[in-house]
Write an enzyme that holds these catalytic residues in place. Structure first.
Site, short mmCIF file in Angstrom:
data_model
loop_
_atom_site.label_atom_id
_atom_site.label_comp_id
_atom_site.label_asym_id
_atom_site.label_seq_id
_atom_site.Cartn_x
_atom_site.Cartn_y
_atom_site.Cartn_z
N LYS A 54 0.84 -1.20 0.00
CA LYS A 54 0.00 0.00 0.00
C LYS A 54 0.87 1.25 0.00
O LYS A 54 0.61 2.21 -0.72
CB LYS A 54 -0.94 0.02 1.22
CG LYS A 54 -2.15 -0.87 1.04
CD LYS A 54 -2.92 -1.10 2.35
CE LYS A 54 -4.01 -2.15 2.13
NZ LYS A 54 -4.62 -2.64 3.35
N ASP A 78 -11.28 3.50 3.94
CA ASP A 78 -11.70 2.09 3.94
C ASP A 78 -13.23 1.97 3.86
O ASP A 78 -13.75 0.90 3.55
CB ASP A 78 -11.27 1.42 5.25
CG ASP A 78 -10.08 0.48 5.08
OD1 ASP A 78 -9.90 -0.05 3.98
OD2 ASP A 78 -9.35 0.31 6.08
N GLN A 84 -4.86 -1.16 9.47
CA GLN A 84 -4.89 -2.52 8.92
C GLN A 84 -5.55 -3.48 9.91
O GLN A 84 -5.19 -3.52 11.09
CB GLN A 84 -3.46 -2.97 8.59
CG GLN A 84 -3.35 -4.31 7.91
CD GLN A 84 -3.91 -4.33 6.48
OE1 GLN A 84 -3.93 -3.31 5.79
NE2 GLN A 84 -4.38 -5.48 6.05
N1 GUN Z 1 -7.48 -6.33 6.16
C1 GUN Z 1 -7.83 -7.07 5.08
N2 GUN Z 1 -8.42 -6.28 4.15
C2 GUN Z 1 -8.43 -5.03 4.66
C3 GUN Z 1 -8.89 -3.79 4.15
O1 GUN Z 1 -9.44 -3.66 3.05
N3 GUN Z 1 -8.71 -2.72 4.98
C4 GUN Z 1 -8.14 -2.84 6.21
N4 GUN Z 1 -8.02 -1.74 6.94
N5 GUN Z 1 -7.70 -3.99 6.71
C5 GUN Z 1 -7.85 -5.06 5.92
#
Ligand code: GUN
Length: 296
Positions: free
Chosen positions: A54, A121, A98
């Site tokens: 990311k 998100d 995350q």
């Molecule tokens: N963990 C797995 N997928 C995601 C996501 O799309 N966003 C976040 N914040 N954590 C995740």
């Protein structure tokens, strides 16, 4: 194989290139880059890989990336105070914590602490409520990426029968809301659903998001249906090796479906591309710079 393979990787690359162009325009207009803060608590290997990619993708799109790595024993109060600092930071347009978080931390409390205007998100209850009410807001990245792929493939989705397998807040529920917003007839299936194969056989669109390797079989698929596989499961491939498979038995589905996403290379690459897109949208809103609704 009769089905077309939906190339999510190529679509995501095009989306990222478009975001990068618009990020450059934003930087010229605002005098700063769009900024995304990503918070990782602990050393979960899969999460570490996601967070690193990311960060790289954010920089590659011409945006500022702020990565915060906290130890696994971080308390809820410590994490909440970081989130509050990021909420107040004018260089941060988007915040992503995350998931999953270590067990001493209440995920819902952390999600609720993120300012809804920085919630790229789309997990905050305000944004979930906006989506359910048909109001503008941030939409979770993976389901939004799935809808982009579906619309690219099928055009107008209205009137189509869609089955979403899985009811998580991250994928299943927002996916169903988005498809409803596209005027599909939507069924959400889950672990208690009776006769799932019969339900799936009626669907023009199947979205599988359960996290069970190759659960959806070829003989469940209606001929010509479009199949979107959100699953990413690492399984034993023999000789001490592993491989990634989705929630759909790909080779079987490809004999029946009209189109199907592969794993890897289908939905996966869309998630980061949409995250960058959401961050670009957040930056424009936060800086008060207009972005045309159809720009991205
Ligand atoms: N963990 C797995 N997928 C995601 C996501 O799309 N966003 C976040 N914040 N954590 C995740």
């Amino acid at each position: 194989m009769t089905a077309a393979v939906i190339d999510g990787k190529a679509f995501a690359e095009k989306l990222r290139a478009r975001v990068a162009d618009l990020a450059e325009d934003f930087t010229a207009a605002a005098g700063r880059r769009p900024g995304l803060a990503v918070v990782l608590v602990g050393e979960d290997p899969a999460s570490s890989v996601y967070v690193r990619s990311k960060g790289k993708a954010t920089e590659a799109a011409g945006m500022a990336s702020f990565t915060h790595r906290l130890p696994a024993e971080t308390s809820q109060d410590e994490l909440l105070s970081l989130v509050r600092r990021l909420n107040a930071d004018p260089l941060v347009d988007g915040i992503l914590v995350q998931l999953p978080l270590p067990k001493q931390i209440d995920e819902d409390a952390v999600i609720a602490a993120i300012h809804p205007d920085k919630d790229v998100d789309g997990f905050h209850p305000i944004n979930a409520g906006r989506l359910a009410s048909g109001l503008p807001g941030f939409v979770p990245c993976t389901p939004l990426g799935c809808v982009m792929l579906l619309k690219e493939r099928l055009g107008d989705l209205s009137g189509l029968d869609a089955v979403v397998i899985g009811r998580s807040n991250i994928v299943g529920k927002p996916m169903a809301q988005l498809l409803l917003g596209e005027s599909c007839t939507v069924t959400i299936a889950h672990s208690r659903t009776r006769d799932l194969p019969a339900l799936v056989r009626r669907a023009d669109i199947v979205v599988a998001a359960v996290g069970r390797p190759e659960m959806v079989r070829g003989d469940w698929i209606k001929p010509g249906a479009t199949v979107i596989d959100v699953g990413i499961n690492r399984v034993d491939a023999g000789e001490g090796k592993t491989k990634l498979v989705g929630d759909v038995a790909f080779a079987e589905a490809a004999e029946v479906a009209g189109a199907v996403t592969p794993v890897p290379g289908g939905v996966g690459p869309m998630t980061i591309a949409v995250l960058l897109r959401n961050t670009l949208v957040a930056a424009h809103r936060n800086a008060g710079i207009p972005l045309a609704a159809d720009a991205i």
